[in-house]
Motif scaffolding. Structure first.
Motif, PDB file in Angstrom:
ATOM      1  N   GLU A 114      62.903  50.782  27.863  1.00  0.00           N
ATOM      2  CA  GLU A 114      64.143  51.566  27.805  1.00  0.00           C
ATOM      3  C   GLU A 114      64.098  52.790  28.708  1.00  0.00           C
ATOM      4  O   GLU A 114      65.019  53.034  29.495  1.00  0.00           O
ATOM      5  CB  GLU A 114      64.464  51.959  26.354  1.00  0.00           C
ATOM      6  N   ASN A 115      63.005  53.550  28.602  1.00  0.00           N
ATOM      7  CA  ASN A 115      62.900  54.753  29.444  1.00  0.00           C
ATOM      8  C   ASN A 115      62.816  54.381  30.920  1.00  0.00           C
ATOM      9  O   ASN A 115      63.410  55.034  31.783  1.00  0.00           O
ATOM     10  CB  ASN A 115      61.666  55.567  29.038  1.00  0.00           C
ATOM     11  N   MET A 116      62.097  53.298  31.220  1.00  0.00           N
ATOM     12  CA  MET A 116      61.968  52.856  32.619  1.00  0.00           C
ATOM     13  C   MET A 116      63.339  52.497  33.179  1.00  0.00           C
ATOM     14  O   MET A 116      63.674  52.825  34.307  1.00  0.00           O
ATOM     15  CB  MET A 116      61.031  51.645  32.702  1.00  0.00           C
ATOM     16  N   LYS A 117      64.135  51.803  32.354  1.00  0.00           N
ATOM     17  CA  LYS A 117      65.482  51.413  32.793  1.00  0.00           C
ATOM     18  C   LYS A 117      66.329  52.657  33.035  1.00  0.00           C
ATOM     19  O   LYS A 117      67.061  52.749  34.019  1.00  0.00           O
ATOM     20  CB  LYS A 117      66.153  50.540  31.726  1.00  0.00           C
ATOM     21  N   LYS A 118      66.218  53.619  32.117  1.00  0.00           N
ATOM     22  CA  LYS A 118      67.017  54.843  32.218  1.00  0.00           C
ATOM     23  C   LYS A 118      66.705  55.573  33.522  1.00  0.00           C
ATOM     24  O   LYS A 118      67.588  56.038  34.223  1.00  0.00           O
ATOM     25  CB  LYS A 118      66.730  55.745  31.008  1.00  0.00           C
ATOM     26  N   GLN A 119      65.407  55.630  33.864  1.00  0.00           N
ATOM     27  CA  GLN A 119      65.031  56.367  35.086  1.00  0.00           C
ATOM     28  C   GLN A 119      65.053  55.459  36.324  1.00  0.00           C
ATOM     29  O   GLN A 119      64.728  55.888  37.421  1.00  0.00           O
ATOM     30  CB  GLN A 119      63.671  57.047  34.914  1.00  0.00           C
ATOM     31  N   LYS A 120      65.458  54.208  36.115  1.00  0.00           N
ATOM     32  CA  LYS A 120      65.545  53.205  37.184  1.00  0.00           C
ATOM     33  C   LYS A 120      64.241  53.075  37.967  1.00  0.00           C
ATOM     34  O   LYS A 120      64.221  52.927  39.193  1.00  0.00           O
ATOM     35  CB  LYS A 120      66.699  53.526  38.146  1.00  0.00           C
ATOM     36  N   ASN A 121      63.158  53.126  37.240  1.00  0.00           N
ATOM     37  CA  ASN A 121      61.855  53.077  37.875  1.00  0.00           C
ATOM     38  C   ASN A 121      60.797  52.775  36.816  1.00  0.00           C
ATOM     39  O   ASN A 121      60.730  53.470  35.811  1.00  0.00           O
ATOM     40  CB  ASN A 121      61.579  54.445  38.526  1.00  0.00           C
ATOM     41  N   GLY A 122      60.029  51.758  37.047  1.00  0.00           N
ATOM     42  CA  GLY A 122      58.955  51.458  36.099  1.00  0.00           C
ATOM     43  C   GLY A 122      58.182  50.234  36.536  1.00  0.00           C
ATOM     44  O   GLY A 122      58.629  49.454  37.381  1.00  0.00           O
ATOM     45  N   ARG A 123      57.011  50.112  35.961  1.00  0.00           N
ATOM     46  CA  ARG A 123      56.148  48.962  36.279  1.00  0.00           C
ATOM     47  C   ARG A 123      55.544  48.425  34.997  1.00  0.00           C
ATOM     48  O   ARG A 123      55.107  49.202  34.133  1.00  0.00           O
ATOM     49  CB  ARG A 123      54.991  49.381  37.186  1.00  0.00           C
ATOM     50  N   ILE A 124      55.482  47.112  34.933  1.00  0.00           N
ATOM     51  CA  ILE A 124      54.786  46.473  33.816  1.00  0.00           C
ATOM     52  C   ILE A 124      53.801  45.461  34.393  1.00  0.00           C
ATOM     53  O   ILE A 124      54.160  44.677  35.287  1.00  0.00           O
ATOM     54  CB  ILE A 124      55.790  45.764  32.876  1.00  0.00           C
ATOM     55  N   VAL A 125      52.573  45.508  33.909  1.00  0.00           N
ATOM     56  CA  VAL A 125      51.581  44.511  34.323  1.00  0.00           C
ATOM     57  C   VAL A 125      51.024  43.845  33.067  1.00  0.00           C
ATOM     58  O   VAL A 125      50.517  44.528  32.160  1.00  0.00           O
ATOM     59  CB  VAL A 125      50.422  45.130  35.136  1.00  0.00           C
ATOM     60  N   ASN A 126      51.150  42.534  33.012  1.00  0.00           N
ATOM     61  CA  ASN A 126      50.625  41.771  31.885  1.00  0.00           C
ATOM     62  C   ASN A 126      49.307  41.120  32.281  1.00  0.00           C
ATOM     63  O   ASN A 126      49.206  40.534  33.373  1.00  0.00           O
ATOM     64  CB  ASN A 126      51.630  40.686  31.477  1.00  0.00           C
ATOM     65  N   VAL A 127      48.322  41.224  31.413  1.00  0.00           N
ATOM     66  CA  VAL A 127      47.030  40.606  31.717  1.00  0.00           C
ATOM     67  C   VAL A 127      47.003  39.225  31.050  1.00  0.00           C
ATOM     68  O   VAL A 127      46.788  39.092  29.853  1.00  0.00           O
ATOM     69  CB  VAL A 127      45.862  41.501  31.257  1.00  0.00           C
ATOM     70  N   ALA A 128      47.279  38.220  31.875  1.00  0.00           N
ATOM     71  CA  ALA A 128      47.215  36.833  31.391  1.00  0.00           C
ATOM     72  C   ALA A 128      45.810  36.310  31.681  1.00  0.00           C
ATOM     73  O   ALA A 128      44.824  37.048  31.564  1.00  0.00           O
ATOM     74  CB  ALA A 128      48.310  36.009  32.056  1.00  0.00           C
ATOM     75  N   SER A 129      45.691  35.077  32.110  1.00  0.00           N
ATOM     76  CA  SER A 129      44.364  34.490  32.349  1.00  0.00           C
ATOM     77  C   SER A 129      44.538  33.166  33.060  1.00  0.00           C
ATOM     78  O   SER A 129      45.585  32.503  32.927  1.00  0.00           O
ATOM     79  CB  SER A 129      43.664  34.251  31.004  1.00  0.00           C
ATOM     80  N   ILE A 130      43.489  32.758  33.755  1.00  0.00           N
ATOM     81  CA  ILE A 130      43.466  31.406  34.331  1.00  0.00           C
ATOM     82  C   ILE A 130      43.655  30.371  33.210  1.00  0.00           C
ATOM     83  O   ILE A 130      44.151  29.275  33.444  1.00  0.00           O
ATOM     84  CB  ILE A 130      42.148  31.183  35.118  1.00  0.00           C
ATOM     85  N   ALA A 131      43.277  30.778  31.982  1.00  0.00           N
ATOM     86  CA  ALA A 131      43.439  29.881  30.824  1.00  0.00           C
ATOM     87  C   ALA A 131      44.898  29.483  30.634  1.00  0.00           C
ATOM     88  O   ALA A 131      45.199  28.391  30.153  1.00  0.00           O
ATOM     89  CB  ALA A 131      42.920  30.562  29.559  1.00  0.00           C
ATOM     90  N   GLY A 132      45.810  30.375  31.005  1.00  0.00           N
ATOM     91  CA  GLY A 132      47.241  30.090  30.880  1.00  0.00           C
ATOM     92  C   GLY A 132      47.740  29.161  31.973  1.00  0.00           C
ATOM     93  O   GLY A 132      48.874  28.680  31.919  1.00  0.00           O
ATOM     94  N   GLN A 133      46.911  28.924  32.982  1.00  0.00           N
ATOM     95  CA  GLN A 133      47.296  28.045  34.082  1.00  0.00           C
ATOM     96  C   GLN A 133      46.663  26.663  33.953  1.00  0.00           C
ATOM     97  O   GLN A 133      47.302  25.653  34.215  1.00  0.00           O
ATOM     98  CB  GLN A 133      46.867  28.671  35.421  1.00  0.00           C
ATOM     99  N   ILE A 134      45.373  26.645  33.560  1.00  0.00           N
ATOM    100  CA  ILE A 134      44.665  25.352  33.546  1.00  0.00           C
ATOM    101  C   ILE A 134      44.303  24.888  32.133  1.00  0.00           C
ATOM    102  O   ILE A 134      43.709  23.835  31.974  1.00  0.00           O
ATOM    103  CB  ILE A 134      43.388  25.405  34.424  1.00  0.00           C
ATOM    104  N   GLY A 135      44.650  25.715  31.116  1.00  0.00           N
ATOM    105  CA  GLY A 135      44.281  25.375  29.743  1.00  0.00           C
ATOM    106  C   GLY A 135      42.897  25.910  29.406  1.00  0.00           C
ATOM    107  O   GLY A 135      42.170  26.383  30.283  1.00  0.00           O
ATOM    108  N   HIS A 136      42.550  25.837  28.118  1.00  0.00           N
ATOM    109  CA  HIS A 136      41.297  26.447  27.658  1.00  0.00           C
ATOM    110  C   HIS A 136      40.840  25.699  26.408  1.00  0.00           C
ATOM    111  O   HIS A 136      41.681  25.244  25.629  1.00  0.00           O
ATOM    112  CB  HIS A 136      41.564  27.931  27.323  1.00  0.00           C
ATOM    113  N   PRO A 137      39.508  25.616  26.185  1.00  0.00           N
ATOM    114  CA  PRO A 137      39.040  24.972  24.938  1.00  0.00           C
ATOM    115  C   PRO A 137      39.571  25.670  23.687  1.00  0.00           C
ATOM    116  O   PRO A 137      39.797  25.019  22.662  1.00  0.00           O
ATOM    117  CB  PRO A 137      37.513  25.100  25.012  1.00  0.00           C
ATOM    118  N   ASP A 138      39.777  27.012  23.744  1.00  0.00           N
ATOM    119  CA  ASP A 138      40.510  27.700  22.679  1.00  0.00           C
ATOM    120  C   ASP A 138      41.989  27.490  23.002  1.00  0.00           C
ATOM    121  O   ASP A 138      42.599  28.256  23.763  1.00  0.00           O
ATOM    122  CB  ASP A 138      40.157  29.196  22.665  1.00  0.00           C
TER     123      ASP A 138
END
Ligand SMILES: NC(=O)c1ccc[n+]([C@@H]2O[C@H](COP(=O)([O-])OP(=O)(O)OC[C@H]3O[C@@H](n4cnc5c(N)ncnc54)[C@H](OP(=O)(O)O)[C@@H]3O)[C@@H](O)[C@H]2O)c1
Length: 234
Positions: A114-138
């Motif tokens: 919300e604040n990022m939108k209000k100031q028309k400036n912001g960054r979000i970085v999500n830490v995913a994993s190769i597991a989300g691309q090729i699968g994982h035993p878990d």
């Protein structure tokens, strides 16, 4: 006034390397995690600790209020539980991993954009994993990370028009405490697929996160940045 960045899980491993790098760039760093007893940045000016278990998705709104307005969100906290197999995975364990690794990061995007939108400036970085691309035993770890990659794409679209870019990274195994949960055999097998034959260092992964969170052109939006030394070349 310093810009403010929230790093979930910024007390250990990859997240700690991000917190240290952002602090060195003069950001005010807010860290959300459960255990601050050995936190290397504890007590430093410009560092705020918020003790919170992200499996508790009911109180995320309250958490967001405590965090306040931020310029950058790094959804880094996560865990895996490879002791469970696909055919013997307790419901409670499924719910916990989906809450921490997917539900909480998505809700934090909702609440803190919300604040990022209000100031028309912001960054979000999500830490995913190769597991989300090729699968994982878990399997639920892989499923949660695949969901986060997908969420990154849609939030890039939703928020891009408001000046907020949303990207994610997909690292292959990295030398942190998380690797204690992986079997020696899997580690050995995986290293054979990496061209350097070693796992990533948390600082290498953090550099990519910090770049996406700061200097990266805003036109880079909705991407998944692979950090895997050719173990999944695509
Ligand atoms: N290491 C790898 O091989 C690798 C590879 C690809 C992606 N990743 C991803 O990178 C991210 C960081 O992991 P890491 O490798 O740095 O592992 P780590 O050293 O084990 O750090 C995990 C972080 O997440 C926090 N966390 C875990 N469960 C939490 C909960 N319920 N509530 C709040 N915070 C929680 C931990 O803090 P507390 O324990 O204090 O709560 C810790 O700061 C994770 O999302 C992971 O999936 C790691």
């Amino acid at each position: 006034m310093s810009k403010r960045v929230l790093v979930t899980g910024g007390n250990k491993g990859i997240g700690l390397a991000v917190s240290q790098a952002m602090l060195a760039l003069d950001y005010e760093v807010i860290v959300v995690a459960r255990d601050f007893k050995d936190f290397a940045l504890g007590g430093l000016p410009n560092v705020t600790e918020i003790e919170y278990d992200l499996s508790n998705i009911e109180n995320l709104e309250q958490l967001a209020k405590e965090v306040g307005n931020i310029d950058i969100l790094i959804n880094n906290a996560g865990f895996m539980q490879p002791k469970y197999t696909y055919d013997n995975y307790p419901n409670e364990a499924k719910e916990k991993i989906m809450n921490v690794d997917l539900h909480a990061p998505v809700e934090l995007m909702n609440l803190l954009c919300e604040n990022m939108k209000k100031q028309k400036n912001g960054r979000i970085v999500n830490v995913a994993s190769i597991a989300g691309q090729i699968g994982h035993p878990d399997v639920w770890y892989g499923i949660a990370k695949a969901g986060l990659i997908n969420a990154t794409k849609i939030y890039g679209k939703l928020l891009g028009a408001h000046g907020v870019s949303v990207n994610c990274i997909a690292p292959s195994p990295t030398e942190t405490d998380m690797q204690k949960d992986n079997s020696e055999q899997r580690k050995k097998e995986f290293k054979k697929t990496v061209s350097s034959g070693r796992f990533a260092q948390p600082e290498e992964v953090a550099k990519a996160i910090v770049w996406l969170a700061t200097e990266c052109p805003v036109y880079i939006n909705g991407i998944t940045l692979d950090i895997n030394d050719c173990s999944y070349a695509r």
